[in-house]
Design a protein around this motif. Sequence first.
Motif, PDB file in Angstrom:
ATOM      1  N   UNK A   1    -105.781 -48.600  -0.825  1.00  0.00           N
ATOM      2  CA  UNK A   1    -104.326 -48.900  -1.614  1.00  0.00           C
ATOM      3  C   UNK A   1    -102.920 -48.279  -0.436  1.00  0.00           C
ATOM      4  N   UNK A   2    -102.373 -49.449   0.003  1.00  0.00           N
ATOM      5  CA  UNK A   2    -101.240 -49.279   0.557  1.00  0.00           C
ATOM      6  C   UNK A   2    -102.129 -49.064   2.249  1.00  0.00           C
ATOM      7  N   UNK A   3    -101.342 -47.264   2.564  1.00  0.00           N
ATOM      8  CA  UNK A   3    -102.364 -46.991   3.953  1.00  0.00           C
ATOM      9  C   UNK A   3    -103.522 -45.765   3.601  1.00  0.00           C
ATOM     10  N   UNK A   4    -103.649 -45.916   2.347  1.00  0.00           N
ATOM     11  CA  UNK A   4    -104.736 -45.073   2.062  1.00  0.00           C
ATOM     12  C   UNK A   4    -105.637 -45.469   1.425  1.00  0.00           C
ATOM     13  N   UNK A   5    -107.214 -44.461   1.812  1.00  0.00           N
ATOM     14  CA  UNK A   5    -108.145 -44.793   1.475  1.00  0.00           C
ATOM     15  C   UNK A   5    -108.365 -43.838  -0.572  1.00  0.00           C
TER      16      UNK A   5
END
Length: 426
Positions: free
Chosen positions: A381-385
């Motif tokens: 999600x976005x730049x996050x796991x």
Amino acid sequence: MVAVGGAREIVVIGGGTAGVRLAQRLAATAPADAVNLTLLGEEPHAPYNRVLLAEVLAGRYGPEVIALPPVPGGERRGVRAVRIDRADRLVRCAEGGAVPYDRLILATGSNPVLPPLRGLRRPDHDGLPEGVHAFRTMDDCLALSAAVRPGTRAVVIGGGLLGVSAARALAERGAQVVLAQQGEYLMERQLDRAGSRLLRAQLEAWGVEVHTECRVRGLVRTADDTRVAAVELADGFRLDAELTVLACGVRPRTGLARAAGLDVRRGVVVDDELRTSDPRIHAIGDCAEHDERLYGLAGAALEQADVLARLLTVDPSARYTGTRSLTRLTLGAPSPETRPEAQPEIPLDVAAFGETTPLPGDDTVQLTDATRGTYRKVVVRGDRLVGGVLLGDLATVGTLARTWEDDVPLPPTTPLLHLLTPDGGS
């Protein structure tokens, strides 16, 4: 009450993962002669790693192999706490004794959920009918182990983590196993549909007959009413059963806390200091509800115990802010003696963490190898796991879990597919 010799009396109720870890950490961090520790364990056995009970049932380990390290201080086994006297700060025990405390820690864990099945209970009998077993304690495990034989017809009710573990272990012992799951697919809390399909295929390859969307209505007793002979489904179909295993989930043990007047919702309510509504009483592990969440996971129990040990000894500022931990199930491949002829040795390795179902706008990467029985999926999600599922090949799980737990941005130049490579994209 005056603490003996100036040391604080710390009493832990519960000899499971959370209680034992707390006792060990208190011994490691408390200044000498600062704490008198008493751990009250209801079970007569030495404390053990409950996560590995399925390995004992499968015959891979003896009970002594999964024993936890000895508890420092005063460990009392086979002692059941029946009442907390908050006014006098005493824990009343079933045998009539009482244990004083300055601080009390509830690590009472959870009880198996017994479903409201027709034929399960009789007003004139205590306990479960002959042939019916829960699967939660060492005594449950040993009783099942003594009852199972090659060819025994066994029905496991419940297709969550516990039910899958029990079914797989019984199949290892040569039983003819049927797994009945009310939900749409196995391990719904941890897996997505694709991972569950692969898990089901592996169970069936080991000889386990799996029924999903299958509601159990009741238990059918023998003509002489001495034991259960079959499991009856909602459509009237009956599954012959010499053994019936109830693996329908767990419920926090909150009876002591509720009777003592503590704040109890689903679990014993605690704040960031793991304090209950009584500042001298704390709760950790399966029985504790923090920030409206029940974890029911060993990782959370261990983290809570570590935080509380620091708070009570060397770091009054220590706080518990929640746990990000994965669910992991590992059972070795079937032995040649129990494996169907020509069936390859396929171990059961499952890991799941975070949000495994993507939301609109999330990126999803997955790799499936049906031949090798492996499945890997991550949700970004976005730049996050934010979550992942791995089945059959856990080579990447360590790096992925650390990335998720640390909640750090993913490198912008790393292709998402690299997250599923052996180094987890690191």
